[in-house]
Design a protein around this motif. Structure first.
Motif, PDB file in Angstrom:
ATOM      1  N   ARG A  25      32.342  -2.816  -2.314  1.00  0.00           N
ATOM      2  CA  ARG A  25      32.856  -1.480  -2.040  1.00  0.00           C
ATOM      3  C   ARG A  25      31.671  -0.371  -2.078  1.00  0.00           C
ATOM      4  O   ARG A  25      31.892   0.609  -1.371  1.00  0.00           O
ATOM      5  CB  ARG A  25      33.822  -1.210  -3.203  1.00  0.00           C
ATOM      6  CG  ARG A  25      35.368  -1.988  -3.057  1.00  0.00           C
ATOM      7  CD  ARG A  25      36.234  -1.716  -4.170  1.00  0.00           C
ATOM      8  NE  ARG A  25      36.836  -2.898  -4.664  1.00  0.00           N
ATOM      9  CZ  ARG A  25      36.888  -3.263  -5.802  1.00  0.00           C
ATOM     10  NH1 ARG A  25      36.832  -2.138  -6.843  1.00  0.00           N
ATOM     11  NH2 ARG A  25      37.722  -4.288  -6.300  1.00  0.00           N
ATOM     12  N   MET A  26      30.796  -0.623  -2.790  1.00  0.00           N
ATOM     13  CA  MET A  26      29.499   0.381  -2.829  1.00  0.00           C
ATOM     14  C   MET A  26      28.808   0.302  -1.535  1.00  0.00           C
ATOM     15  O   MET A  26      28.577  -0.775  -1.019  1.00  0.00           O
ATOM     16  CB  MET A  26      28.706   0.205  -4.164  1.00  0.00           C
ATOM     17  CG  MET A  26      29.332   0.570  -5.356  1.00  0.00           C
ATOM     18  SD  MET A  26      28.178   0.676  -6.731  1.00  0.00           S
ATOM     19  CE  MET A  26      28.625  -0.810  -7.583  1.00  0.00           C
ATOM     20  N   LEU A  27      28.214   1.441  -1.079  1.00  0.00           N
ATOM     21  CA  LEU A  27      27.534   1.110   0.052  1.00  0.00           C
ATOM     22  C   LEU A  27      26.228   0.725  -0.513  1.00  0.00           C
ATOM     23  O   LEU A  27      25.373   0.813  -1.446  1.00  0.00           O
ATOM     24  CB  LEU A  27      27.192   2.749   0.293  1.00  0.00           C
ATOM     25  CG  LEU A  27      26.361   2.875   1.728  1.00  0.00           C
ATOM     26  CD1 LEU A  27      26.964   2.194   2.934  1.00  0.00           C
ATOM     27  CD2 LEU A  27      25.942   4.454   1.875  1.00  0.00           C
ATOM     28  N   GLN A  28      25.583  -0.455   0.425  1.00  0.00           N
ATOM     29  CA  GLN A  28      24.673  -1.229   0.294  1.00  0.00           C
ATOM     30  C   GLN A  28      23.501  -0.735   1.356  1.00  0.00           C
ATOM     31  O   GLN A  28      23.849  -0.595   2.283  1.00  0.00           O
ATOM     32  CB  GLN A  28      25.094  -2.793   0.472  1.00  0.00           C
ATOM     33  CG  GLN A  28      26.173  -3.263  -0.496  1.00  0.00           C
ATOM     34  CD  GLN A  28      26.019  -3.289  -1.846  1.00  0.00           C
ATOM     35  OE1 GLN A  28      24.952  -4.075  -2.451  1.00  0.00           O
ATOM     36  NE2 GLN A  28      26.724  -2.497  -2.674  1.00  0.00           N
ATOM     37  N   ARG A  29      22.365  -0.889   0.689  1.00  0.00           N
ATOM     38  CA  ARG A  29      21.209  -0.729   1.763  1.00  0.00           C
ATOM     39  C   ARG A  29      20.106  -1.789   1.562  1.00  0.00           C
ATOM     40  O   ARG A  29      19.656  -2.150   0.467  1.00  0.00           O
ATOM     41  CB  ARG A  29      20.274   0.597   1.298  1.00  0.00           C
ATOM     42  CG  ARG A  29      19.333   1.007   2.280  1.00  0.00           C
ATOM     43  CD  ARG A  29      18.597   2.343   2.278  1.00  0.00           C
ATOM     44  NE  ARG A  29      18.462   2.742   0.877  1.00  0.00           N
ATOM     45  CZ  ARG A  29      18.364   3.938   0.738  1.00  0.00           C
ATOM     46  NH1 ARG A  29      18.241   4.999   1.382  1.00  0.00           N
ATOM     47  NH2 ARG A  29      17.738   4.125  -0.605  1.00  0.00           N
ATOM     48  N   VAL A  30      19.826  -2.334   2.706  1.00  0.00           N
ATOM     49  CA  VAL A  30      18.742  -3.348   2.856  1.00  0.00           C
ATOM     50  C   VAL A  30      17.685  -2.829   3.617  1.00  0.00           C
ATOM     51  O   VAL A  30      17.783  -2.420   4.638  1.00  0.00           O
ATOM     52  CB  VAL A  30      19.036  -4.714   3.408  1.00  0.00           C
ATOM     53  CG1 VAL A  30      18.019  -5.779   3.566  1.00  0.00           C
ATOM     54  CG2 VAL A  30      20.391  -5.407   2.615  1.00  0.00           C
ATOM     55  N   GLN A  31      16.331  -2.975   3.228  1.00  0.00           N
ATOM     56  CA  GLN A  31      15.236  -2.617   3.900  1.00  0.00           C
ATOM     57  C   GLN A  31      14.048  -3.654   3.836  1.00  0.00           C
ATOM     58  O   GLN A  31      14.052  -4.122   2.734  1.00  0.00           O
ATOM     59  CB  GLN A  31      14.463  -1.148   3.038  1.00  0.00           C
ATOM     60  CG  GLN A  31      15.557  -0.049   3.162  1.00  0.00           C
ATOM     61  CD  GLN A  31      15.026   1.074   2.316  1.00  0.00           C
ATOM     62  OE1 GLN A  31      14.617   0.879   1.139  1.00  0.00           O
ATOM     63  NE2 GLN A  31      14.869   2.291   2.933  1.00  0.00           N
TER      64      GLN A  31
END
Length: 142
Positions: A45-51
């Motif tokens: 549900r939470m915004l996820q970020r992959v870098q």
């Protein structure tokens, strides 16, 4: 699993990844002579970020999103400066937090696979599928 390890972000890594010192990310030693395929999915549900950066600090991929079993991003590339450095964060209120990490690597039918599973701490019990990053590449011919 010598080609995969969880590393602590020091001042040098912080300088080019902007990940907070003292947090953790995954370093993956990938081949330089063949393509590596990356695929990231989200189930949160939470915004996820992959870098994803290389050892010289160049960001090759950045993906963000949320949802149920949704692809965040995918790509294939030959990298010239391993290891790849992979960070995953979740947006909690107004701050990005670094997710907990679980890694495994295996070989099957001439393919090398690294699976990185992230937990954002939002749902109980822990499910380790908030973000999943998979890297695959062909192993050298024997």
């Amino acid at each position: 699993m010598s080609e995969v390890k969880i590393v602590e972000v020091d001042e040098q890594l912080h300088a080019f990844t902007n990940m907070r010192p003292g947090t953790r990310m995954v370093a993956v030693q990938v081949p330089t002579d063949r393509a590596v395929t990356l695929h990231a999915t989200v189930n949160a549900r939470m915004l996820q970020r992959v870098q994803i950066w290389d050892a010289e600090g160049r960001m090759h991929f950045e993906w963000e999103g949320r949802g149920e079993q949704r692809t965040l991003g995918a790509g294939s590339r030959t990298f010239s400066n391993p290891p790849l450095l992979i960070g995953c964060q979740s947006l909690r209120v107004e701050h990005w937090i670094v997710n907990d990490i679980n890694v495994c690597a295996d070989s099957n039918d001439g393919q090398r696979r690294v699976l990185i599973r992230y937990e954002d701490g939002g749902d109980v019990p822990v499910d380790w599928d908030d973000t999943i990053v998979e890297l695959t590449w062909a192993e050298p011919a024997a």
